[in-house]
Scaffold this active site. Structure first.
Site, mmCIF file in Angstrom:
data_model
loop_
_atom_site.group_PDB
_atom_site.id
_atom_site.type_symbol
_atom_site.label_atom_id
_atom_site.label_comp_id
_atom_site.label_asym_id
_atom_site.label_seq_id
_atom_site.Cartn_x
_atom_site.Cartn_y
_atom_site.Cartn_z
ATOM 1 N N ARG A 22 -51.268 24.488 99.066
ATOM 2 C CA ARG A 22 -50.644 25.679 98.716
ATOM 3 C C ARG A 22 -50.444 25.869 97.374
ATOM 4 O O ARG A 22 -50.381 24.602 96.777
ATOM 5 C CB ARG A 22 -49.453 26.176 99.496
ATOM 6 C CG ARG A 22 -48.533 24.888 99.702
ATOM 7 C CD ARG A 22 -47.132 25.397 99.926
ATOM 8 N NE ARG A 22 -46.595 26.006 98.813
ATOM 9 C CZ ARG A 22 -46.014 25.355 97.763
ATOM 10 N NH1 ARG A 22 -46.225 24.048 97.782
ATOM 11 N NH2 ARG A 22 -45.529 26.106 96.680
ATOM 12 N N GLY A 23 -49.967 26.779 96.778
ATOM 13 C CA GLY A 23 -49.762 26.872 95.394
ATOM 14 C C GLY A 23 -50.917 27.283 94.450
ATOM 15 O O GLY A 23 -51.969 26.885 94.662
ATOM 16 N N ALA A 24 -50.793 28.260 93.621
ATOM 17 C CA ALA A 24 -51.908 28.876 93.145
ATOM 18 C C ALA A 24 -52.853 28.102 92.262
ATOM 19 O O ALA A 24 -53.964 28.054 92.789
ATOM 20 C CB ALA A 24 -51.257 30.227 92.058
ATOM 21 N N ARG A 27 -56.846 33.364 101.423
ATOM 22 C CA ARG A 27 -55.457 34.017 101.259
ATOM 23 C C ARG A 27 -55.800 34.940 100.133
ATOM 24 O O ARG A 27 -56.309 34.725 99.167
ATOM 25 C CB ARG A 27 -54.459 32.817 100.923
ATOM 26 C CG ARG A 27 -54.048 31.889 102.043
ATOM 27 C CD ARG A 27 -52.839 31.159 101.578
ATOM 28 N NE ARG A 27 -51.642 32.044 101.428
ATOM 29 C CZ ARG A 27 -50.490 31.614 101.063
ATOM 30 N NH1 ARG A 27 -50.235 30.395 100.412
ATOM 31 N NH2 ARG A 27 -49.317 32.437 101.216
ATOM 32 N N GLN A 36 -39.952 26.359 101.252
ATOM 33 C CA GLN A 36 -40.723 25.732 100.104
ATOM 34 C C GLN A 36 -39.827 24.925 99.051
ATOM 35 O O GLN A 36 -40.049 23.838 98.710
ATOM 36 C CB GLN A 36 -41.807 26.436 99.682
ATOM 37 C CG GLN A 36 -43.077 26.805 100.518
ATOM 38 C CD GLN A 36 -42.663 28.161 100.978
ATOM 39 O OE1 GLN A 36 -41.625 28.672 101.128
ATOM 40 N NE2 GLN A 36 -43.757 28.829 101.367
ATOM 41 N N ASP A 91 -48.599 33.871 91.701
ATOM 42 C CA ASP A 91 -49.860 33.538 92.376
ATOM 43 C C ASP A 91 -51.018 34.751 91.956
ATOM 44 O O ASP A 91 -51.981 34.514 92.340
ATOM 45 C CB ASP A 91 -49.580 34.116 93.984
ATOM 46 C CG ASP A 91 -48.847 32.793 94.576
ATOM 47 O OD1 ASP A 91 -49.578 32.044 95.369
ATOM 48 O OD2 ASP A 91 -47.668 32.713 94.384
ATOM 49 N N ASN A 142 -45.231 36.990 93.288
ATOM 50 C CA ASN A 142 -44.992 35.577 93.431
ATOM 51 C C ASN A 142 -44.257 35.297 94.940
ATOM 52 O O ASN A 142 -43.925 36.495 95.486
ATOM 53 C CB ASN A 142 -44.002 34.734 92.339
ATOM 54 C CG ASN A 142 -43.680 33.553 92.416
ATOM 55 O OD1 ASN A 142 -44.567 32.636 92.485
ATOM 56 N ND2 ASN A 142 -42.281 33.175 92.536
ATOM 57 N N LYS A 143 -43.874 34.228 95.527
ATOM 58 C CA LYS A 143 -43.172 34.057 96.436
ATOM 59 C C LYS A 143 -42.118 35.311 96.968
ATOM 60 O O LYS A 143 -41.273 35.369 95.913
ATOM 61 C CB LYS A 143 -42.524 32.830 96.793
ATOM 62 C CG LYS A 143 -41.798 32.389 98.039
ATOM 63 C CD LYS A 143 -43.021 32.703 99.251
ATOM 64 C CE LYS A 143 -44.344 31.762 99.200
ATOM 65 N NZ LYS A 143 -45.113 31.867 100.316
#
Length: 389
Positions: free
Chosen positions: A64-66, A98, A211, A252, A262-263
């Site tokens: 995960r993570g852009a 995603r 996270q 993201d 973002n999250k």
């Protein structure tokens, strides 16, 4: 298929496993991922031998993570090509794994374009080699971008908060686990730590999948940073008590107008920061900027399964092979859940956007377009649609 191996208990003396690497054992190329769902209790690697296994790893947030998704997407195309699978089918599956993270499509398109160009001239074997070379280029560029963002971000902190002693609040995870290098926002905090300018890293736990508590705290502990984990809802009291000097988050997707996806939980922090006159800084590579998405309202926000909210479930607690739906219920049976993976912060609440090509402040459409035009990534062979030649 995806296999697990190399399980080790995490401790102060344990070696750090790379988030992602390409390997070529005798039985054929594989993409090896550090399974982030099992941190911080165990360091477990997933071996992906095909694209369906990689897509599953992406959807379950094992990777995960852009920025890292962009790297994984590029290597996924190379994996399909090297193993003789249908590359166009792989491209489609990876790009849709995603929807919000624009870097995923960026990496996929770059490797796919390299594959197609070489296939037309030299055939499948050369095309597979071209896709792998492009994936490695995406990987290398991200490492360089991470270092440059840390440099620009540290300089910005010096301008905004002269004197050092920074108390930084961050949300979700933005370190080496999301990057080929040392990350985005957390890389800036790490640079401040190394310079002796970080007084305290405040780590939002980041509900519902934690996270921050699981991953950012894991990285901060390894780096020897002074950090404290807090529940997301406690951030307001920190601001009210004057305990936050700056907020640093990743992204993201950044729309052309500077809106930042973002999250989920990032937008409330931006509102708190504005009310309390605290800088709110976004750190992301230019590959996360999507100039084809005009404004924040146009960003597709991924909706995650409701059980992530209604159940408390961590894979490392359940053990390998545990199935979804076997967590501890924290809501009545049948409860409906609202579970967006991201929220969108409007540009007027963003103090600055730090990229590898420079800092955008104030955040404007023209300023963002200008910094993207000067990025070396904008001149890549295939681009990401928004920045193609």
């Amino acid at each position: 298929m995806g296999d697990q191996y190399e399980v080790s208990e995490v401790g102060a003396g344990a070696l750090t496993i790379p988030s992602l690497r390409w390997e070529e054992p005798p039985e054929g190329p594989v993409l090896v991922l550090l399974d982030q769902t099992r941190l911080p209790a165990e360091e477990v690697e997933l071996v992906c031998t095909d694209v369906p296994a990689l897509v599953q790893a992406i959807r379950t947030l094992a990777v995960r993570g852009a920025p890292l998704l962009g790297i994984a997407g590029a290597y996924g195309v190379a994996l399909a090509a090297a193993r003789g699978f249908d590359v166009e089918e792989a491209v489609e599956a990876l790009a849709q794994a995603r929807p919000t993270a624009v870097n995923l499509g960026y990496g996929v398109r770059r490797a796919a374009a390299a594959y197609r160009a070489a296939f037309g001239e030299d055939g499948a074997q050369a095309a597979a080699a071209a896709a792998l070379a492009e994936a490695r280029a995406v990987h290398a560029e991200d490492i360089e971008a991470s270092a440059r963002m840390a440099e620009h971000g540290l300089a910005l902190l010096g301008e905004l908060l002269p004197g050092g002693g920074h108390r930084i609040l961050t949300h979700c995870n933005t370190g080496a686990l999301v990057s080929g290098g040392e990350g985005t926002a957390l890389a800036v905090a790490l640079a401040a730590h190394r310079a002796g300018e970080l007084r305290r890293l405040w780590v939002d736990e980041t509900r519902p999948l934690l996270q921050g508590a699981r991953l950012t705290a894991y990285e901060a502990a390894r780096a020897g940073m002074a950090y404290t984990v807090l529940s997301d809802g406690a951030a307001g009291s920190l601001f009210a008590g004057g305990e936050v000097d700056a907020v640093l988050i990743g992204a993201d997707r950044i729309a052309a107008d500077g809106s930042v996806a973002n999250k989920v939980g990032s937008y409330p922090l931006a509102v708190l920061a504005r009310y309390h006159h605290v800088p709110f800084v976004v750190v992301a590579p230019t590959s996360t900027v999507d100039l084809e998405t005009e404004e924040g309202a146009d960003i597709e926000v991924e909706q995650r399964p409701g059980q992530e909210v209604t159940e408390f479930s961590l894979p490392f607690v359940q053990g390998p092979g545990a199935e979804a739906g076997t967590g501890i219920p924290v809501a009545p049976l049948g409860a409906q859940a609202y579970n967006p993976a991201f929220d969108v912060t409007p540009p007027e609440l963003v103090t600055a956007i730090v990229t590898e090509a420079g800092v955008v402040s104030p955040v404007t459409r023209d300023g963002l377009a200008e910094v993207c035009s000067t990025s070396r990534w904008s001149k890549s062979r295939s681009g990401n649609g928004m920045m193609a030649e």
